[in-house]
Scaffold this motif. Structure first.
Motif, short mmCIF file in Angstrom:
data_model
loop_
_atom_site.label_atom_id
_atom_site.label_comp_id
_atom_site.label_asym_id
_atom_site.label_seq_id
_atom_site.Cartn_x
_atom_site.Cartn_y
_atom_site.Cartn_z
N MET A 179 48.57 27.77 32.41
CA MET A 179 48.02 28.90 33.15
C MET A 179 47.88 30.12 32.25
O MET A 179 46.81 30.73 32.18
CB MET A 179 48.92 29.22 34.35
N LYS A 207 44.03 28.68 41.68
CA LYS A 207 44.10 29.97 42.37
C LYS A 207 44.04 31.11 41.37
O LYS A 207 43.35 32.11 41.57
CB LYS A 207 45.42 30.06 43.14
N ALA A 208 44.81 30.94 40.30
CA ALA A 208 44.87 31.99 39.28
C ALA A 208 43.50 32.21 38.66
O ALA A 208 43.06 33.36 38.49
CB ALA A 208 45.89 31.63 38.21
N VAL A 224 47.44 38.48 37.08
CA VAL A 224 47.13 37.27 37.82
C VAL A 224 48.32 36.33 37.86
O VAL A 224 48.73 35.85 38.92
CB VAL A 224 45.91 36.55 37.19
N SER A 225 48.94 36.09 36.68
CA SER A 225 50.02 35.10 36.72
C SER A 225 51.21 35.62 37.52
O SER A 225 51.90 34.84 38.17
CB SER A 225 50.41 34.62 35.33
N TYR A 244 36.26 37.56 43.80
CA TYR A 244 36.79 38.03 42.52
C TYR A 244 35.72 37.88 41.45
O TYR A 244 34.87 36.98 41.54
CB TYR A 244 38.01 37.21 42.09
N SER A 245 35.79 38.74 40.43
CA SER A 245 34.86 38.56 39.32
C SER A 245 35.56 38.94 38.02
O SER A 245 36.55 39.65 38.02
CB SER A 245 33.62 39.42 39.50
N ILE A 246 35.00 38.41 36.94
CA ILE A 246 35.61 38.66 35.65
C ILE A 246 35.18 40.01 35.07
O ILE A 246 35.92 40.67 34.38
CB ILE A 246 35.28 37.49 34.67
N ILE A 272 36.77 42.14 43.91
CA ILE A 272 37.82 42.60 43.02
C ILE A 272 37.46 42.16 41.61
O ILE A 272 37.23 40.98 41.36
CB ILE A 272 39.19 42.02 43.43
N LYS A 319 40.73 31.65 40.01
CA LYS A 319 39.88 32.27 41.02
C LYS A 319 40.10 33.79 41.04
O LYS A 319 39.15 34.56 41.18
CB LYS A 319 40.21 31.66 42.39
N LEU A 320 41.35 34.20 40.92
CA LEU A 320 41.65 35.63 40.89
C LEU A 320 40.98 36.31 39.71
O LEU A 320 40.69 37.51 39.76
CB LEU A 320 43.16 35.84 40.78
N MET A 321 40.78 35.56 38.64
CA MET A 321 40.11 36.14 37.48
C MET A 321 38.60 36.18 37.69
O MET A 321 37.87 36.67 36.84
CB MET A 321 40.37 35.30 36.22
N ILE A 352 45.65 34.74 48.37
CA ILE A 352 44.46 35.27 47.71
C ILE A 352 43.17 34.76 48.34
O ILE A 352 42.10 34.93 47.78
CB ILE A 352 44.47 34.89 46.21
N ILE A 390 50.35 35.05 41.20
CA ILE A 390 50.47 33.63 41.56
C ILE A 390 51.94 33.25 41.67
O ILE A 390 52.35 32.52 42.58
CB ILE A 390 49.75 32.77 40.49
N LYS A 394 47.94 26.00 41.91
CA LYS A 394 48.28 27.34 41.42
C LYS A 394 47.34 27.76 40.29
O LYS A 394 46.89 28.91 40.24
CB LYS A 394 49.73 27.37 40.93
N GLY A 423 37.95 42.25 37.28
CA GLY A 423 38.69 42.54 36.04
C GLY A 423 40.19 42.49 36.13
O GLY A 423 40.86 43.24 35.42
N LEU A 424 40.75 41.60 36.96
CA LEU A 424 42.21 41.47 36.97
C LEU A 424 42.69 40.94 35.63
O LEU A 424 42.08 40.06 35.04
CB LEU A 424 42.64 40.50 38.08
#
Lengths: 125, 295
Positions: B201, B239-240, A93-94, A108-110, A85, B242-244, A103, A97, B236, A87-88
């Motif tokens: 965050m 985790k955030a 993201v926030s 994930y990747s930037i 996934i 990581k999502l990025m 998750i 969360i 948290k 470019g979120l």
């Protein structure tokens, strides 16, 4: 049957990776169509490294959407490929969360570059 | 923090101060006002025994000025001309107390001191019981009203101070810096509450997307207490990131913190943690396929 109705989510091949760019708001019918298109695309190629979901075009992803995306990733997993996934957005993201989304066990990747590198690495093992 | 400010008439209504009360005060005025200088003196005699005296009234000039102000305060009190001007002077008394940091304790003790002296004076008058009761009641009402105004304005100033301070704190609480291309560092100092965690965050996520960072070091060596709540906030945040698509390393875990985390049974999952910043930087550079070499 699916020849006339399209999901409208572009699916491209780049550096042996299948890249799907989400830009429209996700809803159930659209994701179902997309899921079929994508799985068909995947089974036609045998020499790909993996799949990249580019979600940088999405402003809002709610928990239901996120779960659907995860289930598509699980289906892809069954065909033997990893999905990254990419470019979120920070706001997305926030909110994920804050809603306590699960998750774990996802990649994930930037950026797309980074996603390709990650797929390279996972195939090395 | 909005203060409900009532005008003079509303305050009178609130305390049930009527024309009768004011007349009663006026009757008492000639007797009481003669006693005020003595009372002020006795009050300061008492005040000298407290620790606050040296702090606020060490300078004789100040002391003299404050005493004069007190005389005029009580004069106004017995004039009992309760209008907006009256309320404003009371308010400014509270504001002055708050600015110089005079405690409410001393002020309230002072009010009580004066009130009891007035009652003493009242009781030795050769007046009918009814009249004394009426004056006593009126005194109480107005003193309480004064107290309310002063305490409220005191509180208002203190609240203003606190808001200003917390704003400055917020502004300097999340200094995200770029250590290297794709490597961010955030040293956290002080306490982490849910609001600050949210702030951290939001800030880091924005930084990560701006700089396309792949690694992020959260240094918590300056965090005083790590309990379940703080740990959950940290989890948290990781985790955030990581999502990025950004790996988060938490550095600066002191032995005490490591022990509490395990004792509290907090599941830190797959979070990378290190004891010091050096180890964290090494891990991050490894991830970036880089190495620091000696020349």
């Amino acid at each position: 049957m699916g020849n006339w109705v399209k999901s409208g989510i572009p699916i491209q091949l780049h550096s042996q990776c299948i890249i799907a760019s989400f830009q429209l708001d996700l809803h159930e019918d659209l994701l179902k169509l997309f899921q079929q298109e994508l799985l068909h695309e995947i089974v036609q190629h045998t020499d790909i490294k993996g799949i990249i979901f580019d979600l940088s075009g999405l402003e809002i992803i709610d928990l239901v959407d996120f779960e659907r995306i995860k289930s598509i990733i699980n289906m892809i997993k069954l065909t033997g490929f990893n999905t990254v996934i990419s470019g979120l957005r920070p706001s997305v993201v926030s909110s994920l969360i804050m809603m306590d989304a699960n998750i774990d066990n996802l990649l994930y990747s930037i950026s797309l570059d980074e996603a390709i590198i990650i797929l390279d690495k996972t195939n090395d093992y | 923090m909005e203060v409900i400010s009532r005008n003079a008439t509303q305050l009178c209504d609130l305390y049930g101060i009527t024309k009768e009360d004011i007349d009663a005060i006026h009757e008492f005025k000639p007797v009481a006002i003669n006693e005020v200088p003595k009372m002020v003196e006795s009050w300061y005699k008492w005040l000298k025994t407290t620790a606050e005296f040296q702090e606020y009234f060490a300078d004789p000039a100040t002391l003299h000025r404050v005493q004069r102000m007190q005389l005029s305060f009580w004069e106004e009190f017995f004039d009992a001309n309760i209008d907006d001007q009256y309320v404003a002077t009371r308010k400014s008394v509270g504001e002055v107390h708050a600015r110089i940091g005079l405690s409410q304790e001393i002020y309230l003790a002072g009010v009580d001191h004066f009130l009891s002296l007035f009652i003493e004076v009242l009781l030795i008058q050769d007046w009918s019981r009814e009249k004394i009761d009426k004056i006593r009641r009126a005194l109480n009402k107005i003193v309480h009203m004064d107290m309310t105004i002063i305490v409220q304005s005191y509180e208002h100033i203190v609240n203003q101070k606190i808001t200003a301070q917390s704003k400055t704190l917020m502004a300097m609480s999340t200094p995200v810096t770029q250590l290297w291309d794709g490597l961010l560092l955030l040293p956290v100092v002080g306490l982490i509450d849910s609001r600050r965690a949210q702030d951290i965050m939001d800030n880091t996520l924005n930084y990560i997307s701006q700089h396309h960072a792949q690694s992020f070091i959260l240094d918590i060596s300056g965090v005083a207490v790590v309990d379940t709540a703080v740990a959950n906030h940290l989890i948290k945040i990781t985790k955030a990131t990581k999502l990025m698509g950004c790996e988060c390393i938490i550095s600066g875990l002191s032995p005490a913190v490591a022990q509490t985390i395990v004792e509290l049974g907090i599941d830190v999952g797959t979070i990378r943690t290190t004891a010091n910043l050096k180890a964290a930087i090494e891990i991050a550079f490894e991830k970036l396929n880089m190495k620091i070499v000696k020349k």
